[in-house]
Design a protein around this motif. Structure first.
Motif, PDB file in Angstrom:
ATOM      1  N   GLY A 195       6.132  -7.242  -1.077  1.00 12.33           N
ATOM      2  CA  GLY A 195       5.096  -6.214  -1.029  1.00 12.33           C
ATOM      3  C   GLY A 195       5.505  -4.963  -1.784  1.00 12.33           C
ATOM      4  O   GLY A 195       4.693  -4.361  -2.504  1.00 12.33           O
ATOM      5  N   ILE A 196       6.764  -4.568  -1.638  1.00 12.86           N
ATOM      6  CA  ILE A 196       7.279  -3.378  -2.330  1.00 12.86           C
ATOM      7  C   ILE A 196       7.180  -3.557  -3.839  1.00 12.86           C
ATOM      8  O   ILE A 196       6.700  -2.671  -4.561  1.00 12.86           O
ATOM      9  N   LEU A 197       7.616  -4.701  -4.337  1.00 12.18           N
ATOM     10  CA  LEU A 197       7.588  -4.970  -5.779  1.00 12.18           C
ATOM     11  C   LEU A 197       6.155  -4.981  -6.304  1.00 12.18           C
ATOM     12  O   LEU A 197       5.858  -4.394  -7.355  1.00 12.18           O
ATOM     13  N   LEU A 198       5.257  -5.633  -5.559  1.00  9.18           N
ATOM     14  CA  LEU A 198       3.856  -5.689  -5.992  1.00  9.18           C
ATOM     15  C   LEU A 198       3.240  -4.289  -6.043  1.00  9.18           C
ATOM     16  O   LEU A 198       2.569  -3.928  -7.012  1.00  9.18           O
ATOM     17  N   VAL A 221       0.841  -1.204   0.000  1.00 10.28           N
ATOM     18  CA  VAL A 221       0.000   0.000   0.000  1.00 10.28           C
ATOM     19  C   VAL A 221       0.874   1.252   0.000  1.00 10.28           C
ATOM     20  O   VAL A 221       0.636   2.201  -0.762  1.00 10.28           O
ATOM     21  N   LEU A 222       1.900   1.262   0.850  1.00 10.78           N
ATOM     22  CA  LEU A 222       2.779   2.425   0.965  1.00 10.78           C
ATOM     23  C   LEU A 222       3.476   2.732  -0.367  1.00 10.78           C
ATOM     24  O   LEU A 222       3.460   3.870  -0.850  1.00 10.78           O
ATOM     25  N   ILE A 223       4.094   1.723  -0.969  1.00  5.48           N
ATOM     26  CA  ILE A 223       4.830   1.929  -2.214  1.00  5.48           C
ATOM     27  C   ILE A 223       3.878   2.234  -3.369  1.00  5.48           C
ATOM     28  O   ILE A 223       4.198   3.029  -4.263  1.00  5.48           O
ATOM     29  N   PHE A 224       2.689   1.630  -3.358  1.00  8.22           N
ATOM     30  CA  PHE A 224       1.689   1.951  -4.387  1.00  8.22           C
ATOM     31  C   PHE A 224       1.388   3.443  -4.387  1.00  8.22           C
ATOM     32  O   PHE A 224       1.395   4.096  -5.438  1.00  8.22           O
ATOM     33  N   VAL A 230      12.960   1.621   0.924  1.00  2.92           N
ATOM     34  CA  VAL A 230      13.657   0.559   0.189  1.00  2.92           C
ATOM     35  C   VAL A 230      15.099   0.436   0.671  1.00  2.92           C
ATOM     36  O   VAL A 230      15.593  -0.680   0.907  1.00  2.92           O
ATOM     37  N   LEU A 231      15.798   1.569   0.822  1.00  2.82           N
ATOM     38  CA  LEU A 231      17.190   1.534   1.282  1.00  2.82           C
ATOM     39  C   LEU A 231      17.293   0.937   2.682  1.00  2.82           C
ATOM     40  O   LEU A 231      18.221   0.176   2.977  1.00  2.82           O
TER      41      LEU A 231
END
Length: 291
Positions: free
Chosen positions: A194-197, A142-145, A172-173
């Motif tokens: 989750g980040i990639l999705l 959700v956050l990265i989206f 990410v870092l």
């Protein structure tokens, strides 16, 4: 609080807040079982945590989703739910409940799959028995989206503002450094899932492709299975006066309202969230609350 008041309060919660409530209730209930009834917490977790062993997972396939509702500590659930609350609000100002569920649970599933894949591909990880719990993969999705969909929008972090793309880079870092240091390897693998999705979902949606549409159909299909069947009324012959093709004022208002939302979302996809006027932002915020 009276039952009527409680129902009214629950009805006003958005889908992110309801998910937070479920996670908190599960956390409290699992702790009470151990304290009041004497059931070891590990005995409860064993049925819901996601194992790294594929053979064990095959016997408990539901754990690919249920692991996300359990947390190991108060700090673990606190930070996950805090992030879910703030970024859930931003998300739901842009999209409906179904798309939120798509991103969240696809993040949970993809994070769980990457966790198992990592432990079964890299021999150095196989020397330890590992399990996965926590909503981090879904929260990361959700956050990265949000950060990928409206990267130029600024958010307030205590005393200063930061653009969402900068926040995404920091997240990410942080996870890359934690993984390189061998800290919570399984959890970091789920984070990256989750980040990639979340990133792929947002970038594809900006191109007009909803990669979660299949998940929506699956979700609706499962809902139909548990929906009580309505008794068919006996057939009746009914004579109706033919109505004109003219729509009512309510129909026109609904269509105009939806068109305005679509136009604003198109503007975001082309020029970014910051290109919106204050009136458009306010309208989008109110529309999100109505959903």
């Amino acid at each position: 609080m009276a039952s009527g008041g409680l129902k009214y309060y629950l009805a006003r919660l958005n889908i992110a807040e309801k998910l937070i409530g479920i996670n908190v209730l599960v956390f409290i209930a699992s702790g009470l079982l151990a304290v009041l009834i004497g059931i070891p917490k590990d005995a409860v977790l064993n049925w819901f945590e996601l194992p790294e062993d594929v053979n064990e997972f095959i016997t408990k396939p539901w754990t690919l989703v249920t692991y996300s509702f359990f947390h190991g500590s108060l700090g673990h659930i606190f930070w996950n739910m805090l992030l879910l609350y703030f970024f859930g609000r931003i998300f739901l100002n842009l999209f409906d409940n179904q798309r939120f569920l798509n991103v969240y649970f696809l993040g949970v599933i993809f994070g769980g799959l990457l966790f198992m894949l990592g432990y079964n591909i890299f021999p150095m990880l196989l020397s330890t028995n590992a399990i996965l719990i926590g909503a981090s993969a879904g929260v990361s999705a959700v956050l990265i989206f949000v950060c990928a969909y409206i990267p130029s929008r600024e958010v307030r972090i205590i005393f200063f503002n930061i653009k969402l793309w900068q926040l995404a880079v920091f997240v990410v870092l942080k996870d890359v450094i934690s993984l390189s240091m061998g800290s919570n390897v399984g959890g970091m693998l789920a984070h990256f899932g989750g980040i990639l999705l979340g990133y792929v979902y947002a970038t594809q949606l900006l191109k007009g492709n909803d990669i979660g549409s299949g998940f929506t159909k699956l979700w609706n299909g499962l809902a139909q299975l548990f929906k009580p069947r309505e008794k068919k009324a006996p057939l009746k012959t009914v004579y109706k006066k033919k109505t004109s093709k003219n729509k009512t004022k309510v129909d026109y208002d609904k269509a105009a309202h939806q068109k305005k939302i679509d136009d604003i979302l198109d503007k975001i996809s082309k020029s970014g969230y910051e290109s919106l006027s204050k009136a458009e932002k306010d309208f989008l915020f109110k529309a999100g609350k109505e959903d």
